[in-house]
Design an enzyme around this catalytic site. Structure first.
Site, mmCIF file in Angstrom:
data_model
loop_
_atom_site.group_PDB
_atom_site.id
_atom_site.type_symbol
_atom_site.label_atom_id
_atom_site.label_comp_id
_atom_site.label_asym_id
_atom_site.label_seq_id
_atom_site.Cartn_x
_atom_site.Cartn_y
_atom_site.Cartn_z
ATOM 1 N N ARG A 57 0.829 -1.200 0.000
ATOM 2 C CA ARG A 57 0.000 0.000 0.000
ATOM 3 C C ARG A 57 0.871 1.261 0.000
ATOM 4 O O ARG A 57 2.050 1.227 0.341
ATOM 5 C CB ARG A 57 -0.901 0.024 1.232
ATOM 6 C CG ARG A 57 -1.845 -1.164 1.357
ATOM 7 C CD ARG A 57 -2.640 -1.058 2.661
ATOM 8 N NE ARG A 57 -3.604 -2.146 2.823
ATOM 9 C CZ ARG A 57 -3.347 -3.266 3.480
ATOM 10 N NH1 ARG A 57 -2.155 -3.467 4.033
ATOM 11 N NH2 ARG A 57 -4.278 -4.211 3.592
ATOM 12 N N LYS A 62 -1.818 -2.311 8.068
ATOM 13 C CA LYS A 62 -2.880 -1.735 8.881
ATOM 14 C C LYS A 62 -2.829 -2.292 10.296
ATOM 15 O O LYS A 62 -2.514 -3.463 10.507
ATOM 16 C CB LYS A 62 -4.252 -2.028 8.247
ATOM 17 C CG LYS A 62 -4.493 -1.262 6.948
ATOM 18 C CD LYS A 62 -5.894 -1.505 6.442
ATOM 19 C CE LYS A 62 -6.193 -0.664 5.201
ATOM 20 N NZ LYS A 62 -7.560 -0.895 4.692
ATOM 21 N N HIS A 89 -2.552 2.794 -5.697
ATOM 22 C CA HIS A 89 -3.429 1.647 -5.442
ATOM 23 C C HIS A 89 -3.715 0.874 -6.728
ATOM 24 O O HIS A 89 -3.974 -0.340 -6.678
ATOM 25 C CB HIS A 89 -4.732 2.094 -4.789
ATOM 26 C CG HIS A 89 -5.282 1.098 -3.817
ATOM 27 N ND1 HIS A 89 -4.705 0.829 -2.591
ATOM 28 C CD2 HIS A 89 -6.352 0.270 -3.904
ATOM 29 C CE1 HIS A 89 -5.392 -0.107 -1.977
ATOM 30 N NE2 HIS A 89 -6.400 -0.465 -2.748
ATOM 31 N N ARG A 100 -1.212 -1.711 -6.930
ATOM 32 C CA ARG A 100 -1.562 -2.832 -6.029
ATOM 33 C C ARG A 100 -2.552 -3.756 -6.727
ATOM 34 O O ARG A 100 -2.414 -4.981 -6.687
ATOM 35 C CB ARG A 100 -2.138 -2.264 -4.730
ATOM 36 C CG ARG A 100 -2.538 -3.299 -3.674
ATOM 37 C CD ARG A 100 -2.811 -2.551 -2.371
ATOM 38 N NE ARG A 100 -3.568 -3.329 -1.405
ATOM 39 C CZ ARG A 100 -3.037 -4.142 -0.504
ATOM 40 N NH1 ARG A 100 -1.722 -4.334 -0.484
ATOM 41 N NH2 ARG A 100 -3.785 -4.795 0.361
ATOM 42 N N HIS A 130 -4.504 -8.888 3.380
ATOM 43 C CA HIS A 130 -5.943 -8.858 3.632
ATOM 44 C C HIS A 130 -6.279 -9.733 4.833
ATOM 45 O O HIS A 130 -5.711 -10.811 5.000
ATOM 46 C CB HIS A 130 -6.712 -9.373 2.412
ATOM 47 C CG HIS A 130 -6.743 -8.399 1.276
ATOM 48 N ND1 HIS A 130 -7.051 -8.772 -0.015
ATOM 49 C CD2 HIS A 130 -6.514 -7.060 1.230
ATOM 50 C CE1 HIS A 130 -7.002 -7.713 -0.801
ATOM 51 N NE2 HIS A 130 -6.679 -6.669 -0.068
ATOM 52 N N TYR A 186 -10.590 -9.835 -7.025
ATOM 53 C CA TYR A 186 -9.651 -9.952 -8.142
ATOM 54 C C TYR A 186 -9.967 -11.157 -9.030
ATOM 55 O O TYR A 186 -9.581 -11.173 -10.194
ATOM 56 C CB TYR A 186 -8.218 -10.041 -7.618
ATOM 57 C CG TYR A 186 -7.794 -8.776 -6.909
ATOM 58 C CD1 TYR A 186 -7.586 -7.602 -7.614
ATOM 59 C CD2 TYR A 186 -7.636 -8.754 -5.534
ATOM 60 C CE1 TYR A 186 -7.223 -6.429 -6.968
ATOM 61 C CE2 TYR A 186 -7.265 -7.593 -4.878
ATOM 62 C CZ TYR A 186 -7.056 -6.427 -5.603
ATOM 63 O OH TYR A 186 -6.706 -5.270 -4.961
#
Length: 302
Positions: free
Chosen positions: A155, A179, A248, A251, A274, A283
């Site tokens: 990211r 994150k 992004h 990504r 994730h 995806y």
């Protein structure tokens, strides 16, 4: 009615709770504070006598509707609602308010557009055509950033936060802090190794080898988010007319390329960081849409 400090202090208490007790990222903290102050401005402008203790669910719905009228996307409105919900849960638990009007408010339904990504031929042209790149520090840094984003799928915030010590050239691994400060290890290949080493040598000549940050500006300070966004947009514009040309997108391009070339969904999930494989499954829709296009273009009876 519980005795409370002024609204300003209530927000500050919540922000300190997020920052110091929940250990949320600074990006999350500043975003929540911005949303809360926006809502506070809205209900104060509507009625100066209103406070966090007296607002009701209708006012929250009106605020959300005003954002939608201004053209804000459903995802943005839902983020704002999430901040208000979190605030009221906190305030209720600490006795700062007597009721939580937000828990009955439903957010707008999100549309789920497919992720935009560049084709492999476009990325090859961007990276491999030497005429696109200069040899000064800015160009070398830009090419290194784009290759790293494309080859690892990290990211924007993660690449900005990278330190030189996070790169393990012996094991060809990158330690990434994602994150909620969760760390993961991402492998990288020989091409990425070479461009990183060339970049670091040039950076150290400029900064004297004294910086901790992996990517820096010309003064040796850690590169800023908007600088990465600007350079990515500039170089992606040379190979695509796609509307979105952000970090992004790289990504998304990484994830799509991995799946198109045989990677398993669970492996891509781990590489992307994730929490759930359900997030990564979008995806698979992207790759299926690509397959349909290939079929339509190639089959004589399609």
């Amino acid at each position: 009615m519980p005795k409370t400090d002024c609204n300003e202090n209530m927000i500050e208490k919540f922000i300190n709770y997020l920052r110091y007790e929940r250990n949320r990222s600074e990006l999350t903290v500043t975003g929540y504070e911005r949303y809360l102050r926006d809502f506070e401005s809205y209900f104060k402008n509507r009625d100066s006598q209103l406070s966090w203790e007296s607002v009701d669910s209708d006012i929250i719905r009106d605020w959300m509707e005003s954002m939608m009228d201004k053209g804000d996307m459903a995802s943005t409105v839902n983020c704002c609602l999430s901040a208000v919900r979190s605030f009221f849960r906190f305030a209720l638990s600490r006795g700062l308010v007597e009721k939580d009007p937000s828990h009955v408010v439903k957010g707008p339904k999100k549309q789920k557009p497919l992720p935009q990504f560049l084709r492999e031929q476009e990325m090859d042209r961007l990276i491999d055509v030497k005429e696109m790149w200069g040899t000064d520090y800015k160009d070398v840094r830009a090419r290194t950033l784009i290759i790293l984003l494309y080859s690892t799928g990290i990211r924007l915030a993660e690449v900005v936060g990278l330190n030189t010590q996070d790169v393990d050239f012996i094991s060809h691994q990158l330690k990434v802090t994602g994150k909620r400060n969760k760390q993961r290890i991402i492998p990288f290949g020989e091409e990425t190794e070479k461009v990183l080493q060339d970049y670091i040598r040039l950076r150290d000549e400029l900064a004297g080898g004294t910086t901790e940050a992996l990517f820096t500006d010309e003064e040796g300070q850690r590169i800023k988010r908007h600088q990465v966004e600007t350079l990515v947009h500039k170089y992606l514009s040379q190979v695509t007319t796609m509307k979105k040309r952000s970090p992004h997108v790289l990504r998304h391009t990484f994830a799509t390329a991995m799946l198109n070339n045989g990677a398993g969904l669970e492996s891509v999930r781990k590489l992307l960081g994730h929490e759930s494989v359900a997030t990564t499954e979008i995806y698979t829709h992207t790759t299926f849409e690509q397959l349909k296009k290939v079929y339509k273009d190639a089959h004589p009876r399609a």
